[in-house]
Design a protein around this motif. Structure first.
Motif, PDB file in Angstrom:
ATOM      1  N   PRO A  99       0.826  -1.213   0.000  1.00  0.00           N
ATOM      2  CA  PRO A  99       0.000   0.000   0.000  1.00  0.00           C
ATOM      3  C   PRO A  99       0.860   1.263   0.000  1.00  0.00           C
ATOM      4  O   PRO A  99       1.886   1.331   0.681  1.00  0.00           O
ATOM      5  CB  PRO A  99      -0.803  -0.123   1.297  1.00  0.00           C
ATOM      6  CG  PRO A  99      -0.831  -1.586   1.591  1.00  0.00           C
ATOM      7  CD  PRO A  99       0.500  -2.107   1.130  1.00  0.00           C
ATOM      8  N   ILE A 100       0.445   2.246  -0.768  1.00  0.00           N
ATOM      9  CA  ILE A 100       1.150   3.527  -0.828  1.00  0.00           C
ATOM     10  C   ILE A 100       0.832   4.316   0.440  1.00  0.00           C
ATOM     11  O   ILE A 100      -0.340   4.548   0.747  1.00  0.00           O
ATOM     12  CB  ILE A 100       0.721   4.319  -2.075  1.00  0.00           C
ATOM     13  CG1 ILE A 100       1.133   3.561  -3.345  1.00  0.00           C
ATOM     14  CG2 ILE A 100       1.321   5.720  -2.061  1.00  0.00           C
ATOM     15  CD1 ILE A 100       0.517   4.107  -4.615  1.00  0.00           C
ATOM     16  N   PRO A 101       1.837   4.731   1.192  1.00  0.00           N
ATOM     17  CA  PRO A 101       1.560   5.445   2.444  1.00  0.00           C
ATOM     18  C   PRO A 101       1.114   6.885   2.203  1.00  0.00           C
ATOM     19  O   PRO A 101       1.420   7.486   1.176  1.00  0.00           O
ATOM     20  CB  PRO A 101       2.908   5.407   3.169  1.00  0.00           C
ATOM     21  CG  PRO A 101       3.917   5.325   2.072  1.00  0.00           C
ATOM     22  CD  PRO A 101       3.278   4.504   0.984  1.00  0.00           C
ATOM     23  N   ASP A 102       0.397   7.412   3.168  1.00  0.00           N
ATOM     24  CA  ASP A 102      -0.074   8.796   3.141  1.00  0.00           C
ATOM     25  C   ASP A 102       0.994   9.672   3.786  1.00  0.00           C
ATOM     26  O   ASP A 102       1.176   9.646   5.003  1.00  0.00           O
ATOM     27  CB  ASP A 102      -1.397   8.894   3.903  1.00  0.00           C
ATOM     28  CG  ASP A 102      -1.973  10.303   3.911  1.00  0.00           C
ATOM     29  OD1 ASP A 102      -1.334  11.217   3.357  1.00  0.00           O
ATOM     30  OD2 ASP A 102      -3.070  10.482   4.480  1.00  0.00           O
ATOM     31  N   LEU A 103       1.699  10.455   2.976  1.00  0.00           N
ATOM     32  CA  LEU A 103       2.761  11.302   3.516  1.00  0.00           C
ATOM     33  C   LEU A 103       2.213  12.460   4.337  1.00  0.00           C
ATOM     34  O   LEU A 103       2.962  13.093   5.083  1.00  0.00           O
ATOM     35  CB  LEU A 103       3.632  11.844   2.375  1.00  0.00           C
ATOM     36  CG  LEU A 103       4.350  10.805   1.518  1.00  0.00           C
ATOM     37  CD1 LEU A 103       5.244  11.497   0.493  1.00  0.00           C
ATOM     38  CD2 LEU A 103       5.156   9.840   2.370  1.00  0.00           C
ATOM     39  N   GLY A 104       0.923  12.742   4.176  1.00  0.00           N
ATOM     40  CA  GLY A 104       0.313  13.814   4.950  1.00  0.00           C
ATOM     41  C   GLY A 104      -0.300  13.336   6.250  1.00  0.00           C
ATOM     42  O   GLY A 104      -0.886  14.122   6.989  1.00  0.00           O
ATOM     43  N   GLY A 105      -0.168  12.051   6.528  1.00  0.00           N
ATOM     44  CA  GLY A 105      -0.710  11.498   7.765  1.00  0.00           C
ATOM     45  C   GLY A 105       0.275  11.630   8.912  1.00  0.00           C
ATOM     46  O   GLY A 105       1.335  12.257   8.788  1.00  0.00           O
ATOM     47  N   PRO A 106      -0.049  11.019  10.052  1.00  0.00           N
ATOM     48  CA  PRO A 106       0.860  11.069  11.204  1.00  0.00           C
ATOM     49  C   PRO A 106       2.239  10.519  10.841  1.00  0.00           C
ATOM     50  O   PRO A 106       2.358   9.452  10.238  1.00  0.00           O
ATOM     51  CB  PRO A 106       0.157  10.180  12.238  1.00  0.00           C
ATOM     52  CG  PRO A 106      -1.293  10.243  11.863  1.00  0.00           C
ATOM     53  CD  PRO A 106      -1.310  10.311  10.365  1.00  0.00           C
ATOM     54  N   LYS A 107       3.271  11.237  11.225  1.00  0.00           N
ATOM     55  CA  LYS A 107       4.629  10.853  10.843  1.00  0.00           C
ATOM     56  C   LYS A 107       5.043   9.507  11.436  1.00  0.00           C
ATOM     57  O   LYS A 107       5.848   8.786  10.840  1.00  0.00           O
ATOM     58  CB  LYS A 107       5.619  11.937  11.283  1.00  0.00           C
ATOM     59  CG  LYS A 107       5.353  13.316  10.688  1.00  0.00           C
ATOM     60  CD  LYS A 107       5.424  13.318   9.171  1.00  0.00           C
ATOM     61  CE  LYS A 107       5.260  14.728   8.611  1.00  0.00           C
ATOM     62  NZ  LYS A 107       5.215  14.746   7.127  1.00  0.00           N
TER      63      LYS A 107
END
Length: 277
Positions: A99-107
């Motif tokens: 799955p492609i991670p969400d770079l705008g989510g919690p670090k």
């Protein structure tokens, strides 16, 4: 895009960017990184020929739940980052998309060190090894790290997706041109050149969606705007001190002339009705 996906959603909307405000030198680097993040020229090679940029997988610096690329993806929203499709450096010979991670989510969910040095090292590997891209200019590498660090879930708008308009790509182009001008102020012609290439690529994304017969004037403007950027790019590469002035004039012309583009947007491939045909 998968066969059962809604083209109006996939091609007509985008993930909303979660970018916190920045100032000073950080703001400059963030804008450089933001533009580089959106141009296939950063990755080069097969990825560039396929039109793949960082933004393709991480739309708006987030994720792309609809990303589906033959030989790279499994389910929509996944990518095999250890494949020889774009580079031989990290090929493990196994079809294992993740799955492609969400770079705008919690670090904490990214499992990537967020200090500037470690993040730059990670991004450098992504560009030069995962995609076999050329060595990024130092300011571009710093900018990419600054951009990723500036993505913040606290800055996310209420709506996670929004309509994609021609004006969005034009605004990206304008931001890239301003980043080029700032790079010239920093005496960094190499970074300025990449910023102008990034701006041109965004104009190209508008141009390809204006295929209707009535869009002749809009397409003519886009070709002219691109030609002006190409001329400015040559001035940058040859150390012409008038490049910044030419770019400032380009920005002044952009707003009024974009009216030709927006006037025909309803008949373009930005319109949901056309995307669903």
């Amino acid at each position: 895009m998968s066969a059962d996906a809604d083209p109006a959603r996939v091609l007509g909307t985008v993930e909303a960017e979660c970018l916190r405000p920045t100032t000073g030198d950080e703001a400059y680097l963030v804008e450089v990184g933001r533009a580089a993040f959106r141009t296939p020229l950063l990755l080069g090679g097969q990825a560039a020929r396929a039109g793949i940029a960082c933004d393709s997988c991480h739309q708006g610096g987030r994720r792309n739940p609809d990303f589906a690329f033959p030989g790279l993806s499994g389910a929509p929203g996944t990518a095999d980052v250890t494949t020889a499709l774009f580079s031989s450096h990290r090929d493990d010979g196994i079809d294992n998309p993740i799955p492609i991670p969400d770079l705008g989510g919690p670090k904490v969910r990214l499992r990537i060190p967020q200090d500037p040095a470690s993040l730059q090292h990670f991004i450098h590997g992504q560009v030069t090894e995962e995609f076999n891209g050329a060595e990024p200019p130092p300011a571009v590498l710093q900018g990419l790290a600054a951009y990723v660090r500036a993505l913040d879930p606290g800055a996310c708008p209420a709506d996670e997706r929004r309509a994609l308009l021609a004006g969005d790509y034009a605004a990206d182009a304008a931001r890239a041109v301003r980043a080029a001008m700032a790079a010239l102020e920093h005496k960094d012609a190499i970074t300025a050149a990449l910023m102008l290439e990034a701006a041109r690529s965004r104009l190209g994304l508008i141009y390809e969606r204006y295929d209707q017969p009535e869009a002749g004037p809009a397409r003519a403007f886009l070709k002219s705007a691109d030609a002006d950027l190409a001329a400015a790019l040559e001035r940058v590469r040859h150390g012409d001190g008038g490049a910044s002035q030419a770019l400032a004039a380009w920005l002044v012309r952009l707003g009024p002339r974009m009216k030709l583009v927006t006037a025909e947007e309803a008949g373009s491939l930005f319109a949901p009705a056309r995307l669903r045909r």
